[in-house]
Motif scaffolding. Structure first.
Motif, PDB file in Angstrom:
ATOM      1  N   HIS A 156      -0.222  -4.794   4.438  1.00 29.12           N
ATOM      2  CA  HIS A 156      -0.670  -3.464   4.845  1.00 29.12           C
ATOM      3  C   HIS A 156      -0.281  -2.397   3.803  1.00 29.12           C
ATOM      4  CE1 HIS A 156      -1.589  -0.461   8.149  1.00 29.12           C
ATOM      5  NE2 HIS A 156      -0.864   0.291   7.335  1.00 29.12           N
ATOM      6  N   HIS A 160      -2.587  -0.269   0.973  1.00 22.52           N
ATOM      7  CA  HIS A 160      -2.638   1.188   0.781  1.00 22.52           C
ATOM      8  C   HIS A 160      -2.523   1.530  -0.707  1.00 22.52           C
ATOM      9  CE1 HIS A 160      -2.861   2.751   4.808  1.00 22.52           C
ATOM     10  NE2 HIS A 160      -1.682   2.304   5.204  1.00 22.52           N
ATOM     11  N   GLU A 214      -6.223   3.604   7.231  1.00 21.38           N
ATOM     12  CA  GLU A 214      -5.561   2.612   8.085  1.00 21.38           C
ATOM     13  C   GLU A 214      -6.515   1.482   8.441  1.00 21.38           C
ATOM     14  OE1 GLU A 214      -2.522   2.588   8.151  1.00 21.38           O
ATOM     15  OE2 GLU A 214      -2.076   4.662   7.623  1.00 21.38           O
ATOM     16  N   ALA A 217      -6.308  -0.906   5.550  1.00 17.78           N
ATOM     17  CA  ALA A 217      -5.012  -1.603   5.501  1.00 17.78           C
ATOM     18  C   ALA A 217      -4.911  -2.658   6.605  1.00 17.78           C
ATOM     19  CB  ALA A 217      -3.870  -0.594   5.597  1.00 17.78           C
TER      20      ALA A 217
HETATM   21 ZN   LIG Z   1      -0.839   2.323   7.057  1.00 20.49          ZN
END
Ligand SMILES: [Zn+2]
Length: 256
Positions: A156, A160, A214, A217
């Motif tokens: 994750h 990013h 998000e 990710a």
């Molecule tokens: Zn995140």
């Protein structure tokens, strides 16, 4: 494929020995048994550079062990395994800061949409643009051992960092070809919109609906941990991620 130029990262003495890496990476990286011999060899080269040349820091008197470095580095390397420029995507990572458990962010935080909060904000990881990557070891180690749950803070946070390479955290990483870029944006935008409608259950957890960054990710976590269910649920999303990462994890043999 080149390993990448990381000359400005200091050489560290407190790292796993190169000959320890196959055992450590095999222990922590779920897809390891699914990789070809060539992929394993190259992955180990990348991990060797990361564990020795990246700056590693421990939070609050904690100690970053060689196994922790190997685990974090293996997941970071897995994302860029098929990229032409090796570790160049991580050139802006100033350090990896490992916390023993949940990290509590204090002070005023921006929530988006003009809203701020002073509430404590417990997190298990954070990627700061041109700064460090923070991870909680208890979450990272648990998730590395339980890939079938589809959550992995290491994938994750390093996803990013890939997203941020163009200077924006907007869910769209660097994709040089215009038609591939357009397809990526179209598919991710459409998938996020559908996920927000909550019309059907999804392998993507609800946190993916926070914003496009998000979404990317979380989708990356699932792409590398539960690729077969993701391909079944959303072949278009699986396809743009496969083309971006230049890996087909659902086409490999099962990892668990
Ligand atoms: Zn995140």
């Amino acid at each position: 494929m080149p390993v990448g130029l990381l000359r400005f990262w200091r050489r560290s003495v407190d790292a796993p020995d190169t000959d320890q890496l196959p055992r450590l990476v095999a222990r922590w990286l779920a897809p390891w048994p699914t990789l070809t011999n060539d992929e394993r060899e190259y992955l180990l080269e990348l991990v060797d550079v990361l564990v020795h040349e990246l700056r590693w820091e421990a939070a609050n008197g904690f100690e970053v062990t060689p196994a922790m470095r190997a685990c974090v580095a293996a997941h970071a390397a897995m994302l860029v395994l098929s990229f032409d420029d090796g570790l160049d995507s991580y050139r802006d990572v100033s350090s990896v800061i490992v916390h023993p458990s949940t990290i509590v962010r204090k002070g005023t935080k921006y929530l988006g949409d003009g809203l701020f909060t002073d509430d404590d904000d417990p997190i298990i990881g954070e990627a700061i643009h041109k700064g460090p990557v923070l991870v909680s070891w208890d979450a990272a180690s648990f998730q590395a051992r339980t890939p079938d749950r589809g959550e992995n803070v290491l994938y994750h946070e390093f996803a990013h960092r890939l997203d941020m390479l163009d200077g924006m955290s907007d869910g769209t990483p660097l994709i040089p070809a215009d038609d591939q870029f357009d397809e990526f944006v179209r598919v991710c935008t459409d998938s996020l919109r559908r996920l927000r409608r909550h019309e059907e259950p999804s392998v993507l957890r609800n946190y993916a609906t926070t914003n496009p960054a998000e979404f990317f990710a979380v989708a990356t976590e699932v792409f590398f941990t539960r690729p077969v269910p993701l391909r079944e649920e959303n072949p278009a999303l699986y396809g743009v991620l496969r083309d971006y990462f230049r890996q087909d994890p659902a086409g490999r043999r099962p990892m668990y």
